[in-house]
Design an enzyme around this catalytic site. Sequence first.
Site, PDB file in Angstrom:
ATOM      1  N   SER A  41      63.130  53.770  32.162  1.00 37.60           N
ATOM      2  CA  SER A  41      63.776  54.765  33.030  1.00 37.60           C
ATOM      3  C   SER A  41      65.278  54.553  32.939  1.00 37.60           C
ATOM      4  CB  SER A  41      63.326  54.554  34.483  1.00 37.60           C
ATOM      5  OG  SER A  41      64.107  55.333  35.355  1.00 37.60           O
ATOM      6  N   TYR A  66      61.706  49.848  42.484  1.00 37.51           N
ATOM      7  CA  TYR A  66      61.509  50.593  41.230  1.00 37.51           C
ATOM      8  C   TYR A  66      62.556  50.145  40.198  1.00 37.51           C
ATOM      9  CZ  TYR A  66      60.899  54.679  38.123  1.00 37.51           C
ATOM     10  OH  TYR A  66      60.659  55.507  37.037  1.00 37.51           O
TER      11      TYR A  66
HETATM   12  P1  NDP Z   1      52.962  60.991  36.631  1.00 42.10           P
HETATM   13  O1  NDP Z   1      52.759  60.493  38.015  1.00 42.10           O
HETATM   14  O2  NDP Z   1      53.105  62.427  36.404  1.00 42.10           O
HETATM   15  O3  NDP Z   1      51.787  60.397  35.704  1.00 42.10           O
HETATM   16  C1  NDP Z   1      51.545  59.016  35.731  1.00 42.10           C
HETATM   17  C2  NDP Z   1      50.358  58.646  34.876  1.00 42.10           C
HETATM   18  O4  NDP Z   1      50.164  57.223  34.994  1.00 42.10           O
HETATM   19  C3  NDP Z   1      49.081  59.313  35.336  1.00 42.10           C
HETATM   20  O5  NDP Z   1      48.248  59.614  34.246  1.00 42.10           O
HETATM   21  C4  NDP Z   1      48.450  58.241  36.213  1.00 42.10           C
HETATM   22  O6  NDP Z   1      47.051  58.421  36.267  1.00 42.10           O
HETATM   23  C5  NDP Z   1      48.847  56.971  35.468  1.00 42.10           C
HETATM   24  N1  NDP Z   1      48.804  55.789  36.319  1.00 42.10           N
HETATM   25  C6  NDP Z   1      49.465  55.591  37.493  1.00 42.10           C
HETATM   26  N2  NDP Z   1      49.108  54.415  38.028  1.00 42.10           N
HETATM   27  C7  NDP Z   1      48.200  53.852  37.168  1.00 42.10           C
HETATM   28  C8  NDP Z   1      47.455  52.667  37.166  1.00 42.10           C
HETATM   29  N3  NDP Z   1      47.546  51.765  38.178  1.00 42.10           N
HETATM   30  N4  NDP Z   1      46.624  52.409  36.130  1.00 42.10           N
HETATM   31  C9  NDP Z   1      46.510  53.302  35.117  1.00 42.10           C
HETATM   32  N5  NDP Z   1      47.193  54.446  35.061  1.00 42.10           N
HETATM   33  C10 NDP Z   1      48.021  54.718  36.079  1.00 42.10           C
HETATM   34  O7  NDP Z   1      54.253  60.197  36.101  1.00 42.10           O
HETATM   35  P2  NDP Z   1      55.331  60.607  34.976  1.00 42.10           P
HETATM   36  O8  NDP Z   1      54.665  61.251  33.834  1.00 42.10           O
HETATM   37  O9  NDP Z   1      56.443  61.293  35.650  1.00 42.10           O
HETATM   38  O10 NDP Z   1      55.864  59.158  34.577  1.00 42.10           O
HETATM   39  C11 NDP Z   1      55.383  58.441  33.464  1.00 42.10           C
HETATM   40  C12 NDP Z   1      56.285  57.236  33.206  1.00 42.10           C
HETATM   41  O11 NDP Z   1      57.628  57.680  33.020  1.00 42.10           O
HETATM   42  C13 NDP Z   1      56.343  56.236  34.375  1.00 42.10           C
HETATM   43  O12 NDP Z   1      56.389  54.921  33.855  1.00 42.10           O
HETATM   44  C14 NDP Z   1      57.642  56.592  35.063  1.00 42.10           C
HETATM   45  O13 NDP Z   1      58.196  55.500  35.772  1.00 42.10           O
HETATM   46  C15 NDP Z   1      58.491  56.978  33.876  1.00 42.10           C
HETATM   47  N6  NDP Z   1      59.619  57.828  34.228  1.00 42.10           N
HETATM   48  C16 NDP Z   1      59.414  59.019  34.883  1.00 42.10           C
HETATM   49  C17 NDP Z   1      60.494  59.798  35.251  1.00 42.10           C
HETATM   50  C18 NDP Z   1      60.332  61.077  36.003  1.00 42.10           C
HETATM   51  O14 NDP Z   1      61.341  61.611  36.481  1.00 42.10           O
HETATM   52  N7  NDP Z   1      59.137  61.639  36.129  1.00 42.10           N
HETATM   53  C19 NDP Z   1      61.875  59.371  34.936  1.00 42.10           C
HETATM   54  C20 NDP Z   1      61.971  58.127  34.235  1.00 42.10           C
HETATM   55  C21 NDP Z   1      60.883  57.392  33.898  1.00 42.10           C
HETATM   56  P3  NDP Z   1      46.104  57.923  37.463  1.00 42.10           P
HETATM   57  O15 NDP Z   1      46.837  58.159  38.744  1.00 42.10           O
HETATM   58  O16 NDP Z   1      44.888  58.728  37.267  1.00 42.10           O
HETATM   59  O17 NDP Z   1      45.853  56.464  37.199  1.00 42.10           O
END
Ligand code: NDP
Length: 264
Positions: free
Chosen positions: A147, A160
Site C-alpha cells: 500500500s 494498518y
Molecule cells: P477487498 O476487501 O475488496 O478484497 C479482499 C480480499 O481478501 C477478498 O477476497 C477477501 O475474501 C480476502 N481476505 C480478507 N481477509 C482474508 C483472510 N483472513 N483470509 C483469506 N482471504 C482474506 O480488498 P481490496 O481488493 O481493496 O484489497 C486487496 C489488497 O490491496 C489488500 O491487501 C489491501 O490492503 C491492498 N490495498 C488496497 C487499497 C484500496 O484502496 N482498496 C489500497 C492499497 C492497498 P474473504 O473476505 O472472503 O476472505
Amino acid sequence: MADEKHVPLLGHRAVVTGAGRGIGRCIALALADAGADVGVTARSEAELEQVVSEIEARGRRGLAVACDVTDSQQVQTMATTLLSGLNSIDILINNAGNAGSHKFLNHPDELWHRMLAINLTSVYYVCKAFVPTLVEQRQGRIITIASIASRVGERYIAAYTASKHGVLGLTRALAAEMLPYNVTVNAICPGYVDTPMTDQSVQNIIARTGMTQEKARAALENTSPQHRLIKPEEVAAMAVYLSLDISKGITGQAINIDGGGLMS
Ligand code: NDP
C-alpha cells in the site's frame, strides 16, 4: 495456435490470495488473460467459485481453495492442495488484506493484532508455504500488494500502516535471500483503489463524520493528485508485468501506483 505475445504467461501457474473480489479477483483474471492457470484462495467459497468460472471462460485452468490466510495450518493445507492440483506454481501473489482505522488515543489492541495478522503475518505464512517450491524450481515471482501506507505515515491508521510497512520489510529481506534462486520479490503500493474495501472506508467516513456519500468518496479521491481512485485493472497490469520473464531484473522494489502522490 496462441500468439505468445498475447499470452506471455502460457504454461505458467499462479496463486492469488484474496482473489474473491476487488484487486485480487482482477489480478487473477489478468493473469488468466495472459495465459496462466490460476489458483485462487480467500474465505468466501461462493466468490471464489465465481472467479474460477471467469478464469475457465478464458480457456485457462482455475482452482479454488477456501482458506483463512491468518491461520498457518489452513495456509499449509491450501498450499499443498494448490501445488498438487496445479502441478506446482511459479507466481505467487500475496493480495489478501484488510483495512481498519482508529485514533491512536484508546486504540483497541484487537485492531492492532487483527491488522498485523491479516496484512503481515499472513504474507509470512503464505510465503513460507510456497517458497520451498520456487527455490527448488530455481524460478519464481512473488508479488505482494502492499500500500502507499507502506511508504508514508497517515493519521488514524497506525495499525494498518505498521502492518503495511512491515510487509515491505519482509519483501526486501526475502528479495535479498532469493537472489541466488532466480526468484524475484516485489511489492506494489497503491493509493485508494476502487474496490469493496474502499466502499467500506467510504461508509466508515459517513458513519463518523455524517458526510454525504458523494463527499466521503471525494475525500478519498482527493488524496490523489489525479483526484481519482486507482482502478484495480491498473494494479493487475503491474502484477502481470512483474510476472513476466522480461521483468527479472526488478527485485526488492516497491512500485507506487498512487496518481503521483509520492514521487520516490
Ligand atoms: P477487498 O476487501 O475488496 O478484497 C479482499 C480480499 O481478501 C477478498 O477476497 C477477501 O475474501 C480476502 N481476505 C480478507 N481477509 C482474508 C483472510 N483472513 N483470509 C483469506 N482471504 C482474506 O480488498 P481490496 O481488493 O481493496 O484489497 C486487496 C489488497 O490491496 C489488500 O491487501 C489491501 O490492503 C491492498 N490495498 C488496497 C487499497 C484500496 O484502496 N482498496 C489500497 C492499497 C492497498 P474473504 O473476505 O472472503 O476472505
